[in-house]
Design a protein around this motif. Structure first.
Motif, PDB file in Angstrom:
ATOM      1  N   LEU B  51     -78.004  59.261   6.593  1.00  0.00           N
ATOM      2  CA  LEU B  51     -78.883  58.382   6.053  1.00  0.00           C
ATOM      3  C   LEU B  51     -80.410  58.405   6.276  1.00  0.00           C
ATOM      4  O   LEU B  51     -81.489  58.299   5.583  1.00  0.00           O
ATOM      5  CB  LEU B  51     -78.513  56.793   6.533  1.00  0.00           C
ATOM      6  N   THR B  67     -76.205  54.571   2.369  1.00  0.00           N
ATOM      7  CA  THR B  67     -76.272  53.323   2.619  1.00  0.00           C
ATOM      8  C   THR B  67     -75.097  52.514   2.481  1.00  0.00           C
ATOM      9  O   THR B  67     -74.516  51.856   3.423  1.00  0.00           O
ATOM     10  CB  THR B  67     -77.295  52.369   1.629  1.00  0.00           C
ATOM     11  N   GLU B  77     -77.738  46.561   9.905  1.00  0.00           N
ATOM     12  CA  GLU B  77     -78.678  46.860   9.159  1.00  0.00           C
ATOM     13  C   GLU B  77     -79.773  47.261   9.927  1.00  0.00           C
ATOM     14  O   GLU B  77     -80.666  48.143   9.786  1.00  0.00           O
ATOM     15  CB  GLU B  77     -79.136  45.513   8.200  1.00  0.00           C
ATOM     16  N   MET B  80     -79.446  50.653  10.713  1.00  0.00           N
ATOM     17  CA  MET B  80     -79.913  51.821   9.666  1.00  0.00           C
ATOM     18  C   MET B  80     -81.361  51.890   9.735  1.00  0.00           C
ATOM     19  O   MET B  80     -81.873  52.940   9.590  1.00  0.00           O
ATOM     20  CB  MET B  80     -79.181  51.015   8.564  1.00  0.00           C
TER      21      MET B  80
END
Lengths: 351, 111
Positions: B51, B67, B77, B80
């Motif tokens: 990612l 994603t 999240e 990420m």
């Protein structure tokens, strides 16, 4: 708290409307192949049962939570509740047939006023395995439920609880504000009476389902993460994590449509179709019973109003193992969720 | 959509690159599959690296795919976003560290 589709008089509260939706659109146009056409060439149509091993009883749709993805469309406003009389019929069938597992679900099954009667009677009458699908927060919802962990222990209940993530943020977004905190407290209580403790024989499993329009990852990997995070941060222990793919019906279907994810999600399920997962789909060893005693191939078909094939019997009062084991299982395109990737069932991945 | 260079539908056709060079494509996809298998790095860690790289090379297909993959692998999240900051920090740092080169040159040229 959001309201159920029923309370909102939403069109998807009508079972026929959902079936219609799943059968038409991208499947009717031919963009995606139907489930029937997918399992035909590999010799699984018509889909037939193996041996009935799980007797899954839905004792009512009432729930203290209103989760965004709920396939039951459960909530505090749902008044469908199984009577003691129907429970008696279920207990008689269990005793007579010696089906291995009684799997009790809802709604929040504990909210049925005869829930404790049902569980303790099944235990007394020698049920080999009793599973209760608890949403956890019910244990903390009201003082009258505080002793549920002890009650489960006394009846050697295998507790199976939903926890979509090991953090509050993702859990509460799907299940409602404060659900994570209450769930952790309930898990700690269950651990305290011996659940998931070595040598106790008391089993506590968790159910993971994705918090959105994506598929569950590898069950073993997620289980490892859940075990570490829950132990490190909250001292919580559990036995196994079951990953379940969200089924595109009811409130999850509503979410998919409203968020513009429906077609892509269905395409994802169809592309992830795994022929090897068909043999292990749970409808092949399960019969699902609703609050009125009607029979279905699984809890999802129950919510779509798709009863078992007519000639196999459709009510607990005429429960006949031989006939049911010879039935043709009713399928539609929601079934792709159970055959995607590593397969999905109430007992988690099937491969 | 036909008037843009990128079409989300094309991501699903990635495998088609084998039509014009099967041998090399087969080798690539086998290797690719092996790369993302659980090793000393977990599948989730690999997904987060992918990612971050996706944002560095600014590949829309890869951002779309990883994603989704990161969510499926159980990444939060926050994790990420942290991964993307790592990518951005290296990217930004790479520009800034060359400031030393500029300084060296400027100092050499200046009185």
């Amino acid at each position: 708290m959001i309201k159920s589709l029923h309370a909102r008089h939403h069109q998807l509260a009508q079972q026929e409307r959902q079936v219609e939706f799943l059968s038409n659109g991208i499947f009717k146009s031919g963009k995606l192949q139907s489930f029937e056409r997918k399992i035909g060439p590999i010799g699984f149509f018509p889909l037939k049962p193996s041996k009935i091993e799980i007797f899954q009883v839905n004792v009512g749709y009432m729930c203290n939570q209103v989760c965004k993805h709920c396939h039951v469309d459960a909530g505090p406003d749902r008044k469908e509740i199984m009577t003691r009389e129907t429970m008696e019929q279920c207990l008689d069938v269990l005793e007579r047939t010696k089906i291995k597992t009684l799997d009790i679900t809802g709604g929040a099954p504990e909210m049925n006023p005869d829930f404790r009667y049902f569980v303790s009677e099944a235990h007394k009458r020698g049920a080999q395995e009793i599973i209760v699908r608890s949403n956890l927060t019910i244990i903390r919802a009201n003082p009258k439920y505080y002793d549920l962990p002890e009650f489960f222990k006394e009846n050697n209940v295998r507790v199976c609880s939903s926890l979509p993530f090991y953090s509050a943020d993702k859990t509460d977004r799907q299940r409602g504000e404060g659900v994570f905190k209450d769930s952790i407290e309930a898990l700690q209580q269950l651990n305290k009476v011996g659940y998931a403790k070595e040598g106790s024989g008391l089993i506590l499993d968790l159910v993971y389902n994705p918090t959105g329009a994506f598929l569950p990852g590898d069950q073993k990997g997620l289980e490892r993460d859940f075990k570490k995070e829950l132990k490190d941060h909250f001292g919580v222990e559990f036995n196994s994590l079951f990953t379940i793919t969200n089924i595109p019906i009811s409130r999850f279907l509503d979410f998919l449509i409203e968020s513009g994810n429906y077609e892509e999600y269905m395409e994802k399920l169809v592309n992830a179709f795994n022929p090897a997962a068909v043999a292990g789909v749970m409808c092949r060893n399960t019969v699902s019973i609703d609050w009125q005693g009607n029979l279905y191939d699984c809890d999802f078909n129950q919510m779509l109003g798709l009863k078992t094939e007519q000639k196999s019997g459709q009510h607990i009062s005429t429960f006949d193992v031989a006939k049911l084991e010879d039935r043709e299982i009713v399928i539609n395109n929601h079934c792709f969720a159970c055959t995607a990737g590593a397969g999905s069932s109430c007992q988690g991945a099937t491969l | 959509m036909e008037h843009t260079y990128y079409n989300p539908e094309d991501l699903k056709k990635f495998g088609n690159i084998g039509e014009w060079e099967k041998n090399l494509a087969d080798k690539f996809f086998t290797w690719y599959g092996d790369v993302f298998k659980e090793g000393d790095l977990t599948a989730r860690e690999k997904s987060l690296i992918a990612l971050a790289v996706a944002h560095t090379i600014q590949c829309p297909y890869c951002i779309d795919a990883y994603t989704q993959d990161s969510l499926e692998k159980g990444a939060t999240e926050k994790a990420m976003m942290e991964a993307i900051h790592v990518a951005a920090a290296i990217r930004g740092g790479a520009s800034l560290v060359h400031g030393v080169m500029m300084m060296n040159k400027a100092k050499k040229l200046s009185m």
